[in-house]
Design a protein around this motif. Structure first.
Motif, mmCIF file in Angstrom:
data_model
loop_
_atom_site.group_PDB
_atom_site.id
_atom_site.type_symbol
_atom_site.label_atom_id
_atom_site.label_comp_id
_atom_site.label_asym_id
_atom_site.label_seq_id
_atom_site.Cartn_x
_atom_site.Cartn_y
_atom_site.Cartn_z
ATOM 1 N N VAL B 198 0.840 -1.202 0.000
ATOM 2 C CA VAL B 198 0.000 0.000 0.000
ATOM 3 C C VAL B 198 0.873 1.249 0.000
ATOM 4 O O VAL B 198 1.707 1.436 0.888
ATOM 5 C CB VAL B 198 -0.916 0.037 1.239
ATOM 6 C CG1 VAL B 198 -1.835 1.254 1.194
ATOM 7 C CG2 VAL B 198 -1.723 -1.245 1.344
ATOM 8 N N GLY B 199 0.682 2.102 -0.966
ATOM 9 C CA GLY B 199 1.353 3.395 -1.019
ATOM 10 C C GLY B 199 0.357 4.469 -1.405
ATOM 11 O O GLY B 199 -0.837 4.202 -1.560
ATOM 12 N N ALA B 200 0.835 5.692 -1.546
ATOM 13 C CA ALA B 200 -0.062 6.775 -1.942
ATOM 14 C C ALA B 200 0.690 7.781 -2.797
ATOM 15 O O ALA B 200 1.837 8.118 -2.513
ATOM 16 C CB ALA B 200 -0.652 7.459 -0.716
ATOM 17 N N GLY B 201 0.048 8.235 -3.834
ATOM 18 C CA GLY B 201 0.594 9.279 -4.692
ATOM 19 C C GLY B 201 -0.337 10.480 -4.690
ATOM 20 O O GLY B 201 -1.404 10.458 -4.056
ATOM 21 N N ALA B 265 -4.606 6.260 -3.825
ATOM 22 C CA ALA B 265 -4.125 5.026 -3.193
ATOM 23 C C ALA B 265 -3.476 4.169 -4.269
ATOM 24 O O ALA B 265 -4.087 3.860 -5.290
ATOM 25 C CB ALA B 265 -5.284 4.275 -2.549
#
Lengths: 273, 273
Positions: B198-201, B265
């Motif tokens: 899980v990452g976020a930009g 997300a």
């Protein structure tokens, strides 16, 4: 600023600061740095970002300032051997920086503005950062704009984020993190709109280990013996609500679907010649 | 899905889609791509991301699917000469993909899940994406989690973001963008927590030109002749509120301190062997 730095310097607080590097927290300014730059790192804490800057300005130098002698001692002791272009100094941004005008080519802050409770303090701080920046130089700030917990229904969006904002705004109920308003602050201080660059980065806490590190850190800060707990009490948050917050943190940490993102406003302004 | 794709295909809508590239919208998967990968781009729209994928898998190939023949015609006509490993095909994710199991090494979507109004649709969609991914392969989604307007007090946080969520959730008042809940969806479909990343930009709209492009785009979509306007009317949003939204967009566009960040997300799951 000493009286306004509400969260204190317990191990639970400073260990989260020490995870910061130029790659995690200053990536947005790296393409703008010259090897001969003279950089000021405002509110340097344990100096991990400061040290990173020093490695990329071999012909320049970096000064890290903080209001805590204790934290500066940690910073000094963490400098790798052989890195001689880095200096640490005690200074209080709100009492005026001990530097002449036009002294630095880059003045950087990360997570300083949340600790300045009023608009007057934030204006005075950015003004002082601008004063010591030479014409053609750069004032760059990476300041939190939002802290968002998922699943979106997580009560931490009120209990932790809401109360953090209240504490950082000296008890005001409808306060918020300052990141979103940083471009306005730059413009108020005389930066022209086309001299201001606005971007956004993220810090994500996810996965079992990531959630545990992040959640346990806040859990420890909210324990009865921590100065951070005292900062909540000072603005009138009850023990009962603090306990509910810690409980919600535990639920969130144990939820395999849960994660958190801290949205960071990455703003820089070029000082005019 | 055709009946659920509420915003329609006016020029105001598709021109915003065409600005997307692998660097702006798929950077989080690029380090994971092998030159021989076989990639499926779900909801490819005008194909700008699809084409980017094709350039980095010279020994592989890319298939772009969408539910609109018209948009696929645009996509096909935009493929640079000499790029022969790219194919476009009409398909409806919710009716089942016209591919065998275990067909692709990477299955990617960008902004598809906001258009799936119910949890059942979103589950069916991700399940189908997973079905056509081979063991060892990757399901990767970049889906909006928040749309935040600054100054934080901007009424667009209710008028535009709030109403968009209502439209995308088929009239539910307390709906929200799906990004934050994507990790939960991956896990429900059998991905183990340690197989989910899980990452976020972010996508930022700032500066006079950036605000104008973004704001005018939504202004045009909300004009009486646009299918996007009709999608608002269908869930009972009044002309009066739509007019107030357009007016708030104009105020925001004209405010030199204003900006907007769309939080994305960025989630991927590795399909087990």
């Amino acid at each position: 600023m000493s009286t306004n730095y509400t969260q204190g310097y317990s191990k639970a607080t400073t260990s989260s600061h020490a995870a910061r590097t130029i790659h995690s927290d200053a990536a947005f300014v790296l393409p703008l740095i010259d090897p001969a730059d003279r950089i000021l790192d405002v509110g340097c804490g344990p100096g991990t970002i400061t040290t990173g800057f020093a490695t990329i300005v071999p012909q320049g130098e970096v000064v890290g300032i903080d209001i805590s002698d204790e934290v500066l001692a940690t910073a000094r002791s963490s400098v790798p051997a052989g890195l001689s272009n880095i200096f640490f100094q005690r200074a209080n941004l709100l009492e005026g920086l001990p530097f002449l005008d036009d002294n630095f080519s880059v003045v950087f802050s990360s997570q300083v503005f949340p600790h300045l409770a009023t608009a007057e303090m934030r204006t005075a701080a950015l003004k002082e950062m601008r004063r010591v920046t030479r014409p053609g130089g750069l004032v760059a700030t990476r300041e939190v704009a939002e802290m968002l917990f998922y699943p979106r229904a997580s009560s931490l969006n009120e209990l932790l984020t809401g109360n953090m904002n209240k504490v950082l705004r000296a008890g005001q109920k409808d306060g918020w993190f300052p990141g979103g308003e940083m471009p306005a602050l730059f413009r108020q201080l005389g930066f022209k709109p086309d001299e201001i660059n606005v971007g956004a980065g993220t810090t994500v806490h996810s996965g079992e280990e990531g959630r545990r590190a992040f959640g346990a850190g806040y859990g420890a800060r909210l324990s009865r013996s921590d100065p951070y707990y005292e900062s909540w009490k000072r603005v009138g948050i009850s023990d009962e609500e603090i306990d509910r917050t810690v409980e919600a943190l535990n639920v969130w940490m144990g939820d395999p679907d849960a994660w958190c993102v801290v949205l960071q406003a990455e703003v820089w302004g070029r000082v005019r010649h």
